[in-house]
Motif scaffolding. Structure first.
Motif: not given
Ligand code: SF4
Ligand code: FES
Lengths: 265, 111
Positions: B36, B39-44, B48, B51, B103, B107, B111
């Motif tokens: 977790n 994966i949390g660090t990917y939310k920036n 984005g 991705e 996307q 980003v 959100n």
């Protein structure tokens, strides 16, 4: 009409008729100045390559080969390059002109951008021996391996081996090869893996594989089914673009690939 | 040539993504908390954009892959390779535009 009659009755071709100076072609041919930037290499003097510029005044009808001749004959006799026929037949003078592989004898200067220096260098992927001359041995080695000659197991016929027009058309395109190596030395796969047979060898194998008079197609397919054979081809189409004879090289390679597959499955 | 270069580059990009992806997904077996956290660090936004780049690479690689198959197996594939490349690029744009709109709005849309 038989050919003989034609020759007797047809008018003389234009080139044989004496023309007065003011009619067609009598005028001055335009000249222009160019800079030819040649990549020189002489292992007897230095291991390093160097670019050298030559300022030349050339005619509108001149080709890159004429510019190279002018340098060699009038400016610097040490410049080395290969040429033989000077008319796009022998395949001696493939070189990299403005980053593209072409025959120097088929490339008109006026078709290039004469405002910028025109770069000329040896073809890539083969060891350079001097200036524009490379060692063609690896190239011909692959060529020999595909057995570029007719192999027929039957009895030798007393007259010519017959073939229908359709059968002849099947491999017509690949008979045009002059073994200049423009294709093989434009291939990025060949640059990194000199073991790859290369497009020219496959083109010449194609010429016999699809010849109805030849019996050794299977053997050639076996040779090209090698790890360094047709499967190395990544369809980049550089070879097709480079071929001065307009051979659809990638098409020929695809046909050989398919012949190997359909024979197997 | 350039289609081949693009195919190579996108191939390598996808390979590295898969490598990282296998690693981070297997973290779940090590410890779900660690998973977790990663994966949390990917939310920036940087991720984005990454991705978006990844999807662009995959879409190009997929369409150009189909083109190469056509060149190898379709009789006229060789003749039309240049047109096929244009088709790949057009399809790529058609697929990417709606995706990018969505996307990027996720980003940068807070959100
Ligand atoms: S296929 Fe074309 S480019 Fe290749 S060696 Fe033959 S003539 Fe030259
Ligand atoms: S010199 Fe013979 S092909 Fe150019």
């Amino acid at each position: 009409m038989s050919p003989i009659e034609t020759a007797e009755t047809a008018p003389e071709p234009a080139s044989k008729i004496e023309l007065p100076a003011h009619v067609g072609g009598g005028g001055e041919i335009p000249t222009f100045n160019i800079t030819l930037r040649v990549r020189r290499y002489n292992p007897e003097i230095s291991e390093d390559f160097s670019w050298e510029d030559y300022e030349l005044t050339m005619y509108g009808t001149d080709r890159v080969l004429d510019a190279l001749h002018k340098i060699k004959w009038e400016h610097d006799g040490s410049l080395s390059f290969r040429r033989s026929c000077a008319h796009g037949v022998c395949g001696s003078d493939a070189m990299r002109i403005n980053g593209r592989n072409r025959l120097a004898c088929k490339t008109l200067l006026k078709d290039l951008d004469t405002k910028k220096p025109i770069t000329v260098e040896a073809i890539k992927g083969l060891p350079v021996e001097k200036d524009l001359i490379v060692d063609m041995e690896p190239f011909f080695q692959s060529y020999r391996e595909i057995m570029p000659f007719l192999i027929n197991k039957g009895h030798e016929p007393t007259r010519e081996r017959l073939q229908s027009a359709e059968e002849r058309a099947r491999f017509d395109d690949t008979t045009k090869c002059i073994l200049c190596a423009a294709c093989t030395s434009s291939c990025p796969v060949f640059w990194t893996d000199g073991q790859y047979f290369g497009p020219a060898a496959i083109v010449n194998a194609h010429r016999f594989i699809f010849d109805s008079r030849d019996d050794a197609g299977d053997m050639r397919l076996e040779i090209l089914n090698d790890k360094e054979g047709v499967w190395r081809c990544r369809t980049t189409f550089n070879c097709t673009e480079a071929c001065p004879r307009g051979i659809q090289v990638t098409q020929a390679i695809s046909e050989v690939k398919q012949a190997i597959l359909s024979r197997r499955v | 040539m350039w289609s081949w270069v693009g195919h190579r580059i996108t191939g390598v990009v996808i390979f590295f993504f898969l490598l990282v992806h296998v690693l981070d997904t297997s973290l779940v077996r090590v410890s779900p908390e660690a998973y977790n956290a990663v994966i949390g660090t990917y939310k920036n936004p940087i991720m984005g954009l990454g991705e978006a780049g990844l999807v662009a690479a995959i879409v190009f690689h997929a369409f150009n892959g189909l083109r190469i198959i056509a060149i190898d197996f379709w009789k006229k594939g060789n003749k039309y390779q240049a047109q096929l490349l244009w088709a790949v690029l057009i399809l790529w744009v058609v697929a990417m535009v709606p995706f990018l709109i969505r996307q990027l709005s996720i980003v940068f849309g807070g959100n």
